[in-house]
Design an enzyme around this catalytic site. Sequence first.
Site, PDB file in Angstrom:
ATOM      1  N   GLN A  50     -17.939  -6.694  -0.916  1.00 40.51           N
ATOM      2  CA  GLN A  50     -17.049  -7.504  -1.752  1.00 40.51           C
ATOM      3  C   GLN A  50     -16.649  -8.807  -1.064  1.00 40.51           C
ATOM      4  OE1 GLN A  50     -14.036  -4.158  -1.845  1.00 40.51           O
ATOM      5  NE2 GLN A  50     -12.590  -5.851  -1.944  1.00 40.51           N
TER       6      GLN A  50
ATOM      7  N   GLY B 219      -2.898  -2.069  -7.092  1.00 42.96           N
ATOM      8  CA  GLY B 219      -1.745  -2.954  -7.217  1.00 42.96           C
ATOM      9  C   GLY B 219      -1.948  -4.021  -8.290  1.00 42.96           C
TER      10      GLY B 219
ATOM     11  N   HIS C 192       0.836  -1.212   0.000  1.00 44.10           N
ATOM     12  CA  HIS C 192       0.000   0.000   0.000  1.00 44.10           C
ATOM     13  C   HIS C 192       0.870   1.261   0.000  1.00 44.10           C
ATOM     14  CE1 HIS C 192      -2.775  -2.885   2.187  1.00 44.10           C
ATOM     15  NE2 HIS C 192      -3.548  -2.462   1.211  1.00 44.10           N
TER      16      HIS C 192
HETATM   17  O1  PAF Z   1      -7.891  -3.787  -3.299  1.00 42.90           O
HETATM   18  C1  PAF Z   1      -8.552  -3.451  -2.294  1.00 42.90           C
HETATM   19  O2  PAF Z   1      -8.030  -3.269  -1.202  1.00 42.90           O
HETATM   20  C2  PAF Z   1     -10.057  -3.285  -2.427  1.00 42.90           C
HETATM   21  O3  PAF Z   1     -10.592  -4.209  -3.299  1.00 42.90           O
HETATM   22  C3  PAF Z   1     -10.470  -1.844  -2.815  1.00 42.90           C
HETATM   23  C4  PAF Z   1      -9.937  -1.477  -4.190  1.00 42.90           C
HETATM   24  C5  PAF Z   1      -9.932  -0.861  -1.788  1.00 42.90           C
HETATM   25  C6  PAF Z   1     -11.990  -1.725  -2.862  1.00 42.90           C
HETATM   26  O4  PAF Z   1     -12.570  -2.017  -1.635  1.00 42.90           O
END
Ligand code: PAF
Length: 294
Positions: free
Chosen positions: A58, A144, A34
Site C-alpha cells: 500500500q 478509524g 488504535h
Molecule cells: O489503516 C491502516 O493502518 C492500514 O491501512 C490497514 C487497514 C491496517 C491495512 O494495512
Amino acid sequence: MDVVDTIDALRQARQQMKGTVGLVPTMGALHDGHLALVRQAKAENDVVIVSIFVNPTQFNPNEDLSKYPRDIPHDLELLRQEDVDLVFTPTPELIYPEGFQTWVNVEQVSQGLEGERRPGHFRGVTTVVAKLFNLTQPKRAYFGQKDAQQAVVIKRMTRDLNFPIVIRICPTVREPDGLAMSSRNVYLNPEHRAAAAVIRRALLAASSAYENGERNADDIRIVIEHVLETEPLVEVDYISIANAVTLHEIEIQTDDPLLISLVVNMGGTHLLDNILLPAAHNTIDGLTDTLGGA
Ligand code: PAF
C-alpha cells in the site's frame, strides 16, 4: 496475550477461540486512536485479535516504506495493557510469498482522493485486509473514520465479496488542539506540529458555514482555504467535497451528506483529516446503510 508470526500458529489459535472475534488490523506504531479501536472491539466481542503489519503493497515507490515508524515491543506492551488476546505479527514474505499474484481491487470508490494521490494504495489495502479476514475469520473488524475513504472501500469490498463480517468505523481520536492522531505525526518538527492544528480549524469552519446554510461546494472550499492560508507552513495537497457514500465530488450544490477531506503537506509529511456534514454524523457507519450505497 499470545503473539504469533506464522499462519499455522494463527490458524491453530483461531480454532481454539470461543465466541465472537473482533479484529483490529494495524500497521503498528500504535497510538490512542488504535487503542480506541481495540477498546471498542473488546466491548463488543469475546476475543480480540490485533494484527501488526506494515503492508508494503500500500506504499507507492515514492513513499518511504523503510522510514515508516516501527516499535513492536512498545506496541505489544500497549496491547498487553488492553488485555488483547492475540497479536499477529507476520513478515512481508509470509503475506506475499514468492509468486504472489492475486489482488483485490475495489474499482470505483478506490478512485479519486487518496486513490488518485497514491495510485495502487487501495489495491494494497484491500488485498491485505481480505487476507487478514480470511486468516482470522472475525465477526467484526474495526477501522478509524480518519481514513474515511479506506473505510468506504473496505465496506464495499466486504459487501461485494460476501465476507460475513460487520465493519465498524470508530470516530477519529484527536490531540487536545484537534490534530487527528496518526502514526505519521511523529515526523513533524515542533513548528509543523503546532501549525498542524489549522487542519481541524479549517474543517470546523466548513462545518460552521454548512450549519449556517452554505451548500455551495466552491464557497465551502473557499472557507477552508482562507483558514489554511493563515498558516504559511501548510501546503495543500487537496481539498475534496464529496458525497459521503459514493465519494463523487460535488460540483456545485447539494443536500447529500458530505465528506469533506483535506490532505496537507507539512515539511514532507502528508496529514489527512476529514469531517462529515451534517455534523450529527460522527462516522460513515449508518450513512452507508441508510443510503443503500457503499
Ligand atoms: O489503516 C491502516 O493502518 C492500514 O491501512 C490497514 C487497514 C491496517 C491495512 O494495512
